[in-house]
Write a protein that holds these residues in place. Structure first.
Motif, PDB file in Angstrom:
ATOM      1  N   CYS A 175      -2.460  20.990  -6.475  1.00  0.00           N
ATOM      2  CA  CYS A 175      -1.395  20.567  -5.979  1.00  0.00           C
ATOM      3  C   CYS A 175      -0.629  20.923  -7.499  1.00  0.00           C
ATOM      4  O   CYS A 175      -0.938  20.431  -8.499  1.00  0.00           O
ATOM      5  CB  CYS A 175      -1.262  18.990  -5.872  1.00  0.00           C
ATOM      6  SG  CYS A 175       0.199  18.453  -5.705  1.00  0.00           S
ATOM      7  N   GLU A 207      -2.984  18.392   3.580  1.00  0.00           N
ATOM      8  CA  GLU A 207      -2.016  17.862   4.392  1.00  0.00           C
ATOM      9  C   GLU A 207      -1.211  16.493   3.862  1.00  0.00           C
ATOM     10  O   GLU A 207      -0.058  16.528   4.096  1.00  0.00           O
ATOM     11  CB  GLU A 207      -2.484  17.511   5.948  1.00  0.00           C
ATOM     12  CG  GLU A 207      -2.861  18.795   6.702  1.00  0.00           C
ATOM     13  CD  GLU A 207      -2.995  18.237   8.052  1.00  0.00           C
ATOM     14  OE1 GLU A 207      -2.590  17.495   8.459  1.00  0.00           O
ATOM     15  OE2 GLU A 207      -3.770  19.253   8.637  1.00  0.00           O
ATOM     16  N   ALA A 208      -1.894  15.724   3.246  1.00  0.00           N
ATOM     17  CA  ALA A 208      -1.564  14.516   2.559  1.00  0.00           C
ATOM     18  C   ALA A 208      -0.554  14.817   1.390  1.00  0.00           C
ATOM     19  O   ALA A 208       0.670  14.215   1.228  1.00  0.00           O
ATOM     20  CB  ALA A 208      -2.677  13.577   1.851  1.00  0.00           C
ATOM     21  N   HIS A 209      -0.830  15.987   0.641  1.00  0.00           N
ATOM     22  CA  HIS A 209      -0.044  16.137  -0.513  1.00  0.00           C
ATOM     23  C   HIS A 209       1.198  17.004   0.205  1.00  0.00           C
ATOM     24  O   HIS A 209       2.452  16.591  -0.462  1.00  0.00           O
ATOM     25  CB  HIS A 209      -0.535  17.141  -1.464  1.00  0.00           C
ATOM     26  CG  HIS A 209      -1.729  16.320  -2.317  1.00  0.00           C
ATOM     27  ND1 HIS A 209      -1.367  16.288  -3.751  1.00  0.00           N
ATOM     28  CD2 HIS A 209      -2.951  16.008  -2.165  1.00  0.00           C
ATOM     29  CE1 HIS A 209      -2.267  15.699  -4.356  1.00  0.00           C
ATOM     30  NE2 HIS A 209      -3.154  15.496  -3.436  1.00  0.00           N
ATOM     31  N   GLU A 210       1.140  17.776   1.142  1.00  0.00           N
ATOM     32  CA  GLU A 210       2.318  18.519   1.747  1.00  0.00           C
ATOM     33  C   GLU A 210       3.223  17.563   2.322  1.00  0.00           C
ATOM     34  O   GLU A 210       4.380  17.418   2.458  1.00  0.00           O
ATOM     35  CB  GLU A 210       1.862  19.479   2.665  1.00  0.00           C
ATOM     36  CG  GLU A 210       1.388  20.935   1.717  1.00  0.00           C
ATOM     37  CD  GLU A 210       1.185  22.002   2.917  1.00  0.00           C
ATOM     38  OE1 GLU A 210       0.844  23.026   2.284  1.00  0.00           O
ATOM     39  OE2 GLU A 210       0.538  21.619   3.982  1.00  0.00           O
ATOM     40  N   SER A 211       2.618  16.454   2.957  1.00  0.00           N
ATOM     41  CA  SER A 211       3.410  15.567   3.746  1.00  0.00           C
ATOM     42  C   SER A 211       4.293  14.528   2.815  1.00  0.00           C
ATOM     43  O   SER A 211       5.441  14.161   2.993  1.00  0.00           O
ATOM     44  CB  SER A 211       2.716  14.544   4.583  1.00  0.00           C
ATOM     45  OG  SER A 211       1.942  13.715   3.837  1.00  0.00           O
ATOM     46  N   GLU A 212       3.845  14.532   1.432  1.00  0.00           N
ATOM     47  CA  GLU A 212       4.585  13.867   0.158  1.00  0.00           C
ATOM     48  C   GLU A 212       5.862  14.728  -0.198  1.00  0.00           C
ATOM     49  O   GLU A 212       6.418  14.212  -1.178  1.00  0.00           O
ATOM     50  CB  GLU A 212       3.645  13.371  -0.575  1.00  0.00           C
ATOM     51  CG  GLU A 212       2.745  11.957   0.212  1.00  0.00           C
ATOM     52  CD  GLU A 212       1.767  11.749  -1.304  1.00  0.00           C
ATOM     53  OE1 GLU A 212       1.728  12.041  -2.324  1.00  0.00           O
ATOM     54  OE2 GLU A 212       0.978  11.175  -0.709  1.00  0.00           O
ATOM     55  N   GLY A 213       5.602  15.606   0.129  1.00  0.00           N
ATOM     56  CA  GLY A 213       6.718  16.838  -0.414  1.00  0.00           C
ATOM     57  C   GLY A 213       6.330  17.607  -1.388  1.00  0.00           C
ATOM     58  O   GLY A 213       7.068  18.435  -2.198  1.00  0.00           O
TER      59      GLY A 213
END
Length: 54
Positions: A7, A20-26
């Motif tokens: 990240c 997915e969790a990191h990408e969902s936070e932008g």
């Protein structure tokens, strides 16, 4: 092949399940593929062993 995920916003290595969790936070996630073994830089160095000429 070994895959490592990073990240770039957190500046840490993350597990595949966390992408997915990191990408969902932008956040921006980057993957790096590495071969399990490295090949020779010069493929012609093994020409004699393969029956070819240099």
């Amino acid at each position: 092949m070994n895959t490592r995920w990073y990240c770039t916003d957190c500046e840490t290595e993350i597990d595949r399940e966390e992408i997915e969790a990191h990408e969902s936070e932008g956040h921006h996630v980057r993957g790096v593929l590495r071969p399990e073994r490295l090949l020779s830089n010069d493929p012609w160095t093994f020409g004699d062993e393969a029956g070819g000429e240099r």
